[in-house]
Motif scaffolding. Structure first.
Motif, PDB file in Angstrom:
ATOM      1  N   ASP A   1     -10.120 -56.710 -59.308  1.00  0.00           N
ATOM      2  CA  ASP A   1      -9.862 -55.277 -59.476  1.00  0.00           C
ATOM      3  C   ASP A   1      -8.395 -54.939 -59.236  1.00  0.00           C
ATOM      4  OD1 ASP A   1     -12.432 -54.633 -60.171  1.00  0.00           O
ATOM      5  OD2 ASP A   1     -13.025 -53.948 -58.167  1.00  0.00           O
ATOM      6  N   ILE A   2      -7.831 -55.475 -58.160  1.00  0.00           N
ATOM      7  CA  ILE A   2      -6.461 -55.111 -57.788  1.00  0.00           C
ATOM      8  C   ILE A   2      -5.434 -55.830 -58.643  1.00  0.00           C
ATOM      9  CG2 ILE A   2      -4.738 -55.187 -55.932  1.00  0.00           C
ATOM     10  CD1 ILE A   2      -7.061 -54.754 -53.958  1.00  0.00           C
ATOM     11  N   ASN A   3      -5.621 -57.114 -58.876  1.00  0.00           N
ATOM     12  CA  ASN A   3      -4.607 -57.902 -59.571  1.00  0.00           C
ATOM     13  C   ASN A   3      -4.695 -57.825 -61.093  1.00  0.00           C
ATOM     14  OD1 ASN A   3      -3.970 -58.694 -57.001  1.00  0.00           O
ATOM     15  ND2 ASN A   3      -4.227 -60.874 -57.352  1.00  0.00           N
ATOM     16  N   GLN A   4      -5.890 -57.602 -61.609  1.00  0.00           N
ATOM     17  CA  GLN A   4      -6.085 -57.675 -63.064  1.00  0.00           C
ATOM     18  C   GLN A   4      -6.487 -56.336 -63.679  1.00  0.00           C
ATOM     19  OE1 GLN A   4      -8.788 -60.779 -64.283  1.00  0.00           O
ATOM     20  NE2 GLN A   4      -9.206 -59.824 -66.244  1.00  0.00           N
ATOM     21  N   ILE A   5      -7.572 -55.739 -63.183  1.00  0.00           N
ATOM     22  CA  ILE A   5      -8.055 -54.480 -63.769  1.00  0.00           C
ATOM     23  C   ILE A   5      -7.002 -53.391 -63.652  1.00  0.00           C
ATOM     24  CG2 ILE A   5      -9.849 -52.708 -63.712  1.00  0.00           C
ATOM     25  CD1 ILE A   5     -10.811 -55.461 -64.677  1.00  0.00           C
ATOM     26  N   SER A   6      -6.269 -53.361 -62.551  1.00  0.00           N
ATOM     27  CA  SER A   6      -5.247 -52.332 -62.354  1.00  0.00           C
ATOM     28  C   SER A   6      -4.163 -52.397 -63.423  1.00  0.00           C
ATOM     29  CB  SER A   6      -4.612 -52.460 -60.967  1.00  0.00           C
ATOM     30  OG  SER A   6      -3.764 -53.586 -60.888  1.00  0.00           O
ATOM     31  N   VAL A   7      -3.837 -53.606 -63.867  1.00  0.00           N
ATOM     32  CA  VAL A   7      -2.809 -53.768 -64.905  1.00  0.00           C
ATOM     33  C   VAL A   7      -3.304 -53.175 -66.224  1.00  0.00           C
ATOM     34  CG1 VAL A   7      -1.446 -55.447 -66.207  1.00  0.00           C
ATOM     35  CG2 VAL A   7      -1.858 -55.804 -63.757  1.00  0.00           C
ATOM     36  N   PHE A   8      -4.561 -53.459 -66.570  1.00  0.00           N
ATOM     37  CA  PHE A   8      -5.165 -52.861 -67.759  1.00  0.00           C
ATOM     38  C   PHE A   8      -5.139 -51.340 -67.668  1.00  0.00           C
ATOM     39  CE2 PHE A   8      -9.105 -50.868 -69.278  1.00  0.00           C
ATOM     40  CZ  PHE A   8      -8.957 -51.030 -70.648  1.00  0.00           C
ATOM     41  N   LEU A   9      -5.560 -50.802 -66.526  1.00  0.00           N
ATOM     42  CA  LEU A   9      -5.612 -49.346 -66.360  1.00  0.00           C
ATOM     43  C   LEU A   9      -4.224 -48.733 -66.449  1.00  0.00           C
ATOM     44  CD1 LEU A   9      -8.186 -49.047 -63.415  1.00  0.00           C
ATOM     45  CD2 LEU A   9      -8.601 -48.622 -65.853  1.00  0.00           C
ATOM     46  N   GLY A  10      -3.237 -49.397 -65.856  1.00  0.00           N
ATOM     47  CA  GLY A  10      -1.874 -48.884 -65.891  1.00  0.00           C
ATOM     48  C   GLY A  10      -1.306 -48.834 -67.295  1.00  0.00           C
ATOM     49  N   ILE A  11      -1.472 -49.926 -68.025  1.00  0.00           N
ATOM     50  CA  ILE A  11      -0.979 -49.958 -69.400  1.00  0.00           C
ATOM     51  C   ILE A  11      -1.646 -48.859 -70.224  1.00  0.00           C
ATOM     52  CG2 ILE A  11      -0.881 -51.310 -71.525  1.00  0.00           C
ATOM     53  CD1 ILE A  11      -0.726 -53.825 -69.734  1.00  0.00           C
ATOM     54  N   LYS A  12      -2.966 -48.771 -70.137  1.00  0.00           N
ATOM     55  CA  LYS A  12      -3.719 -47.784 -70.924  1.00  0.00           C
ATOM     56  C   LYS A  12      -3.280 -46.360 -70.595  1.00  0.00           C
ATOM     57  CE  LYS A  12      -8.523 -46.545 -72.031  1.00  0.00           C
ATOM     58  NZ  LYS A  12      -8.438 -46.846 -73.478  1.00  0.00           N
ATOM     59  N   ALA A  13      -3.070 -46.085 -69.307  1.00  0.00           N
ATOM     60  CA  ALA A  13      -2.698 -44.729 -68.891  1.00  0.00           C
ATOM     61  C   ALA A  13      -1.286 -44.342 -69.316  1.00  0.00           C
ATOM     62  CB  ALA A  13      -2.827 -44.604 -67.374  1.00  0.00           C
ATOM     63  N   LEU A  14      -0.393 -45.320 -69.409  1.00  0.00           N
ATOM     64  CA  LEU A  14       1.019 -45.010 -69.670  1.00  0.00           C
ATOM     65  C   LEU A  14       1.378 -44.913 -71.142  1.00  0.00           C
ATOM     66  CD1 LEU A  14       3.413 -44.490 -67.710  1.00  0.00           C
ATOM     67  CD2 LEU A  14       1.368 -45.397 -66.612  1.00  0.00           C
ATOM     68  N   VAL A  15       0.588 -45.486 -72.024  1.00  0.00           N
ATOM     69  CA  VAL A  15       0.964 -45.509 -73.441  1.00  0.00           C
ATOM     70  C   VAL A  15       1.223 -44.111 -74.007  1.00  0.00           C
ATOM     71  CG1 VAL A  15       0.157 -46.061 -75.771  1.00  0.00           C
ATOM     72  CG2 VAL A  15      -0.016 -47.758 -73.956  1.00  0.00           C
ATOM     73  N   PRO A  16       0.371 -43.117 -73.777  1.00  0.00           N
ATOM     74  CA  PRO A  16       0.652 -41.793 -74.353  1.00  0.00           C
ATOM     75  C   PRO A  16       1.995 -41.214 -73.902  1.00  0.00           C
ATOM     76  CG  PRO A  16      -1.624 -41.921 -73.632  1.00  0.00           C
ATOM     77  CD  PRO A  16      -0.956 -43.149 -73.106  1.00  0.00           C
ATOM     78  N   SER A  17       2.342 -41.411 -72.635  1.00  0.00           N
ATOM     79  CA  SER A  17       3.628 -40.914 -72.142  1.00  0.00           C
ATOM     80  C   SER A  17       4.786 -41.679 -72.761  1.00  0.00           C
ATOM     81  CB  SER A  17       3.680 -41.042 -70.612  1.00  0.00           C
ATOM     82  OG  SER A  17       4.862 -40.448 -70.098  1.00  0.00           O
ATOM     83  N   MET A  18       4.643 -42.997 -72.863  1.00  0.00           N
ATOM     84  CA  MET A  18       5.716 -43.828 -73.418  1.00  0.00           C
ATOM     85  C   MET A  18       5.933 -43.564 -74.894  1.00  0.00           C
ATOM     86  SD  MET A  18       5.167 -47.446 -71.429  1.00  0.00           S
ATOM     87  CE  MET A  18       5.906 -47.666 -69.786  1.00  0.00           C
TER      88      MET A  18
ATOM     89  N   HIS B   1      -1.904 -43.917 -54.017  1.00  0.00           N
ATOM     90  CA  HIS B   1      -2.584 -44.215 -55.280  1.00  0.00           C
ATOM     91  C   HIS B   1      -3.372 -45.513 -55.163  1.00  0.00           C
ATOM     92  CE1 HIS B   1      -1.857 -45.965 -59.581  1.00  0.00           C
ATOM     93  NE2 HIS B   1      -3.019 -45.341 -59.559  1.00  0.00           N
ATOM     94  N   ASP B   2      -4.623 -45.452 -55.543  1.00  0.00           N
ATOM     95  CA  ASP B   2      -5.468 -46.631 -55.652  1.00  0.00           C
ATOM     96  C   ASP B   2      -5.383 -47.121 -57.101  1.00  0.00           C
ATOM     97  OD1 ASP B   2      -7.459 -48.529 -55.896  1.00  0.00           O
ATOM     98  OD2 ASP B   2      -9.096 -47.238 -55.218  1.00  0.00           O
ATOM     99  N   VAL B   3      -4.735 -48.261 -57.311  1.00  0.00           N
ATOM    100  CA  VAL B   3      -4.473 -48.731 -58.678  1.00  0.00           C
ATOM    101  C   VAL B   3      -5.730 -49.148 -59.421  1.00  0.00           C
ATOM    102  CG1 VAL B   3      -2.085 -49.431 -58.251  1.00  0.00           C
ATOM    103  CG2 VAL B   3      -3.948 -51.068 -57.828  1.00  0.00           C
ATOM    104  N   THR B   4      -6.849 -49.265 -58.709  1.00  0.00           N
ATOM    105  CA  THR B   4      -8.094 -49.660 -59.370  1.00  0.00           C
ATOM    106  C   THR B   4      -8.886 -48.465 -59.897  1.00  0.00           C
ATOM    107  OG1 THR B   4      -9.484 -49.600 -57.377  1.00  0.00           O
ATOM    108  CG2 THR B   4      -8.243 -51.623 -57.788  1.00  0.00           C
ATOM    109  N   ASN B   5      -8.335 -47.265 -59.732  1.00  0.00           N
ATOM    110  CA  ASN B   5      -9.031 -46.038 -60.103  1.00  0.00           C
ATOM    111  C   ASN B   5      -8.392 -45.406 -61.335  1.00  0.00           C
ATOM    112  OD1 ASN B   5      -9.207 -42.871 -59.855  1.00  0.00           O
ATOM    113  ND2 ASN B   5     -10.986 -43.676 -58.766  1.00  0.00           N
ATOM    114  N   ALA B   6      -9.133 -45.307 -62.427  1.00  0.00           N
ATOM    115  CA  ALA B   6      -8.580 -44.800 -63.680  1.00  0.00           C
ATOM    116  C   ALA B   6      -8.124 -43.346 -63.563  1.00  0.00           C
ATOM    117  CB  ALA B   6      -9.615 -44.937 -64.798  1.00  0.00           C
ATOM    118  N   GLU B   7      -8.915 -42.510 -62.892  1.00  0.00           N
ATOM    119  CA  GLU B   7      -8.534 -41.110 -62.727  1.00  0.00           C
ATOM    120  C   GLU B   7      -7.250 -40.993 -61.915  1.00  0.00           C
ATOM    121  OE1 GLU B   7     -11.751 -38.912 -61.096  1.00  0.00           O
ATOM    122  OE2 GLU B   7     -13.029 -39.113 -62.874  1.00  0.00           O
TER     123      GLU B   7
END
Length: 244
Positions: free
Chosen positions: A109-126, A59-65
């Motif tokens: 991208d790796i240290n900051q943007i990935s955290v934003f993408l992760g949070i955004k992607a996980l909220v619906p599941s959580m 998984h590339d954490v910088t990729n939203a898809e």
């Protein structure tokens, strides 16, 4: 003990170092864990070691898809997600005059943007499980100064944690940041600055680097229901270095 019994976790950067330590401890405490990394060889080895309650996804954490696919696969295998540990990160020891724009953007991208993408992607599941915990791995350099690029992004993760905690509390989702100090991981021991870091470690009040497991124990607390009243906060594990 089974402090994470019946919980499903996603851990990024989980193939080695602190991430692998988090994976091992979470599984030992009853969690089902999906961990991601770009290091497929190390990831497959750890997956085989840990058994049926663990899955590895490259998984590339910088990729939203890519994030959407990780969440989809995790739900298919184990169900909705209770815990996210945004652990993936890189460091680069260059001055502001030496660092190129491309290198700087890579760190962001790796240290900051990935955290934003992760949070955004996980909220619906959580939201499906009602109570959940997001743990963002920042650094002591998100509290005090340090290397250009690395420090900037770790401060950003600290701020993002607070903003997300306020916005997501209505869904029962807690968000906290962990700020490790000098940790004995491959990022440190195999880096160009290892000798300098060893000298720094002698100045730490506890007089040594931390083991990865010492950070994992704090991450476990935040992932568990034991920390149910903690959100939007910094948790520092640095041997007293930032107290100096």
């Amino acid at each position: 003990m089974e402090r994470l019994k019946n919980k499903v976790a996603i851990i990024t950067g989980g193939a080695q170092g602190m991430g692998a330590s988090h994976v091992r401890l979470f599984v030992s405490e009853g969690a089902k864990v999906v961990f991601t990394d770009l290091n497929e060889e190390a990831g497959r080895i750890l997956e085989e070691e840990m058994g049926a309650n663990v899955r590895f996804i490259k998984h590339d954490v910088t990729n939203a898809e890519g994030w959407d696919k990780v969440v989809e696969e995790t739900e298919e295998i184990f169900g909705p997600v209770n815990i996210l540990v945004n652990n993936a990160g890189i460091a680069m020891n260059k001055s502001i005059l030496e660092m190129t724009e491309g290198e700087y953007r890579k760190i962001v991208d790796i240290n900051q943007i990935s955290v934003f993408l992760g949070i955004k992607a996980l909220v619906p599941s959580m939201k499906k499980v009602g109570t959940a915990s997001i743990i963002n791995i920042s650094s002591m350099n998100g509290i005090v100064g340090g290397a250009i690029g690395y420090t900037d992004t770790k401060f950003a993760v600290r701020g993002m944690t607070k903003a997300a905690a306020l916005q997501l509390s209505q869904f029962g989702i807690r968000v906290n940041s962990v700020h490790p100090g000098v940790i004995e991981t491959p990022m440190v021991t195999e880096g160009d600055s290892y000798e300098a870091i060893k000298q720094l470690a002698k100045q730490i009040p506890i007089r040594r680097m931390a083991k990865s497991e010492e950070v994992s124990n704090l991450v476990l607390y935040l992932a568990s229901d034991e920390s149910s009243y903690s959100t939007g906060s910094e948790f520092i594990v640095d041997g007293g270095l930032t107290a100096m």
